[in-house]
Design an enzyme around this catalytic site. Structure first.
Site, PDB file in Angstrom:
ATOM      1  N   ASP A 200      29.287 -15.696 -29.154  1.00 33.28           N
ATOM      2  CA  ASP A 200      29.137 -14.497 -29.118  1.00 33.28           C
ATOM      3  C   ASP A 200      27.297 -14.197 -29.129  1.00 33.28           C
ATOM      4  O   ASP A 200      27.004 -15.343 -29.605  1.00 33.28           O
ATOM      5  CB  ASP A 200      29.667 -13.852 -30.334  1.00 33.28           C
ATOM      6  N   ASP A 202      25.646 -10.904 -30.000  1.00 36.44           N
ATOM      7  CA  ASP A 202      25.187  -9.917 -30.853  1.00 36.44           C
ATOM      8  C   ASP A 202      25.682 -10.163 -32.377  1.00 36.44           C
ATOM      9  O   ASP A 202      26.845 -10.409 -32.462  1.00 36.44           O
ATOM     10  CB  ASP A 202      25.295  -8.573 -30.707  1.00 36.44           C
ATOM     11  N   GLU A 209      22.663  -5.736 -33.100  1.00 32.91           N
ATOM     12  CA  GLU A 209      23.389  -5.485 -32.131  1.00 32.91           C
ATOM     13  C   GLU A 209      22.540  -4.495 -31.075  1.00 32.91           C
ATOM     14  O   GLU A 209      22.153  -3.563 -31.166  1.00 32.91           O
ATOM     15  CB  GLU A 209      24.500  -4.351 -32.582  1.00 32.91           C
ATOM     16  N   ARG A 245      29.668   4.580 -26.220  1.00 28.40           N
ATOM     17  CA  ARG A 245      28.209   4.109 -26.610  1.00 28.40           C
ATOM     18  C   ARG A 245      27.468   4.201 -25.371  1.00 28.40           C
ATOM     19  O   ARG A 245      26.388   4.624 -25.468  1.00 28.40           O
ATOM     20  CB  ARG A 245      28.383   2.619 -27.259  1.00 28.40           C
ATOM     21  N   SER A 288      29.541 -12.498 -24.187  1.00 32.91           N
ATOM     22  CA  SER A 288      29.133 -11.237 -25.142  1.00 32.91           C
ATOM     23  C   SER A 288      29.795  -9.857 -24.481  1.00 32.91           C
ATOM     24  O   SER A 288      29.820  -9.721 -23.446  1.00 32.91           O
ATOM     25  CB  SER A 288      27.572 -11.200 -25.181  1.00 32.91           C
ATOM     26  N   LYS A 334      36.992 -12.623 -22.930  1.00 29.72           N
ATOM     27  CA  LYS A 334      36.134 -13.734 -23.577  1.00 29.72           C
ATOM     28  C   LYS A 334      37.235 -14.821 -23.508  1.00 29.72           C
ATOM     29  O   LYS A 334      36.674 -15.920 -23.463  1.00 29.72           O
ATOM     30  CB  LYS A 334      35.564 -13.334 -25.201  1.00 29.72           C
ATOM     31  N   ASP A 357      31.472 -13.269 -34.529  1.00 35.08           N
ATOM     32  CA  ASP A 357      31.508 -12.326 -35.617  1.00 35.08           C
ATOM     33  C   ASP A 357      32.414 -11.188 -35.603  1.00 35.08           C
ATOM     34  O   ASP A 357      32.953 -10.763 -36.858  1.00 35.08           O
ATOM     35  CB  ASP A 357      30.287 -11.999 -36.058  1.00 35.08           C
ATOM     36  N   ASN A 360      36.313  -8.458 -31.600  1.00 37.15           N
ATOM     37  CA  ASN A 360      36.579  -9.023 -30.306  1.00 37.15           C
ATOM     38  C   ASN A 360      36.436 -10.384 -29.811  1.00 37.15           C
ATOM     39  O   ASN A 360      36.691 -11.028 -28.916  1.00 37.15           O
ATOM     40  CB  ASN A 360      35.702  -7.947 -29.396  1.00 37.15           C
TER      41      ASN A 360
END
Length: 413
Positions: A200, A202, A209, A245, A288, A334, A357, A360
């Protein structure tokens, strides 16, 4: 009349100050009497030697051999002891060698007796025997301690746990209570043959992020950050949160992306980790839920092989439209990409590693041969078999079996 020879086994134990040529001196005596070496093992802690040799030889010569070894030990200033090993006892020991093995790694900024006691108590309750303990990290300096210090040991365990799920649960509880990371892996052919590692980006490779950074520039930081945190905790669907977002970024000038990229806060240990992975021939991918622009910046910086992330739509005036292009890279995507890259690279899934982390990241962490939660949210830690919470991202190297002593200058703090 033909002479009949009877052979016996003797365990030779030597302890004391280590010095060059000690093993050669012992072997020269054993070689003189044609002793067979059934097993040998040595450990060296702060120049103090512990050497064990299991020999088989003609019992008519064993007395003379032990006398010569005793004289040699006195000359070398070490202690020596002998134990006879009967045929039945030896055969019972040999029969145990075919048992399954596991590797338990314990890792943190430092290791304390209380942490090792807790871990080894769990091991003992599961009916496992510790065959060996190896230090993977270099020796720490007391006079010049490093703020990025790390300590890792590897315990080789023989046998099968009574209840592996229970053992994993107890180790996770220990990890949380005592502030130590662990990895429990089966010691099979794939453990030291990993070939593909997927990260990943971020809050894993970088300590931010990217969408939050963009939101700050757009003046909608608080709104976007709240949605991000809810998504990472698994409270709302990633695709829905991502769409909401991105829409808030409408009108932001694309030029701010370069400035953000050039000032990305790289996670502790990333430089060292990437250098070693590339040197050892690993294929490296970024998978990502962030943005391609930043993933490609890291790709150029570290020579990363694959980048899959999300593409922001830009209008003819160089402004973000509040929309994205193509399929969203969410948790499901992913996991699909990990399998796809493994197929392209002809890598068995058991040889893959996934590090992340957020919620997702769980699908790819679960799919990989070795899934690692890195400074992750509680839900992710609870569902990952391995986690790193106490040190930098280069802690991944120890979970792969690397020792600092293998790594030359790159192994140094």
């Amino acid at each position: 009349m033909e002479t009949t020879y009877k052979e016996e086994q003797i365990l030779v134990r030597i302890t004391g100050q280590d010095r060059p040529g000690l093993t050669a001196s012992i072997m020269s005596i054993l070689a003189r009497y044609d002793a067979q070496i059934l097993d040998i093992g040595q450990a060296d802690i702060h120049s103090t030697l512990s050497l064990g040799i299991l020999i088989r030889m003609d019992e008519a010569n064993s007395g003379q051999v032990m006398k010569l070894l005793l004289f040699k030990a006195t000359e070398l200033g070490v202690n020596i002891g002998f134990s006879p090993i009967g045929d039945d006892e030896y055969e019972e020991w040999v029969s145990q060698q075919g048992k399954n093995r596991h590797i338990l790694m314990l890792m943190g900024r430092e290791l304390k007796a209380s942490q090792i006691e807790a871990a080894t108590t769990i091991v003992a309750r599961q009916g496992l025997n510790i065959d060996s303990i190896i230090r993977l990290t270099g020796r720490k300096s007391i006079k010049n301690p490093s703020k990025h210090g790390r300590a890792c040991i590897e315990l080789s365990l023989r046998g099968e746990p009574h209840d592996k799920q229970q053992m994993q649960s107890e180790l996770m509880k220990m990890s949380a209570e005592l502030g130590i990371d662990f990895s429990l892996q089966r010691d099979d052919m794939f453990r030291r043959m990993r070939r593909l590692i997927c990260f990943d980006m971020d809050s894993t490779l970088i300590q931010t992020e990217c969408i939050d950074e963009l939101a700050e520039r757009a003046g909608v930081g608080a709104e976007v950050k709240a949605i991000t945190e809810s998504a990472m905790r698994g409270e709302i669907d990633f695709k829905e949160s991502f769409t909401r977002r991105v829409s808030l970024l409408k009108g932001l000038d694309v030029s701010v992306m370069q400035d953000i990229a050039e000032h990305l806060p790289i996670t502790e240990g990333v430089d060292r980790l990437m250098t070693i992975l590339k040197r050892c021939g690993y294929k490296i991918a970024i998978l990502s839920g962030g943005f391609t622009y930043f993933g490609e910046y890291l790709q150029r910086k570290y020579g990363i092989d694959y980048v899959y992330a999300n593409e922001l739509e830009i209008d003819e005036n160089g402004k973000l439209t509040g929309r994205y292009v193509g399929e969203v890279v969410d948790g499901h995507r992913k996991a699909e990409l990990l399998k796809l890259i493994a197929q392209v690279e002809k890598v068995n899934l058991a040889q893959t590693i996934a590090v992340g982390d957020g919620a997702n990241d769980l699908p790819m962490i679960s799919q990989a041969g070795l899934g690692i939660a890195f400074h992750a949210k509680p839900r992710v830690v609870a569902n990952a078999k391995q986690s790193i919470n106490t040190i930098g991202l280069d802690g991944v190297l120890y979970f792969l079996g690397f020792k600092d002593s293998y790594l030359g200058d790159q192994g140094k703090l």
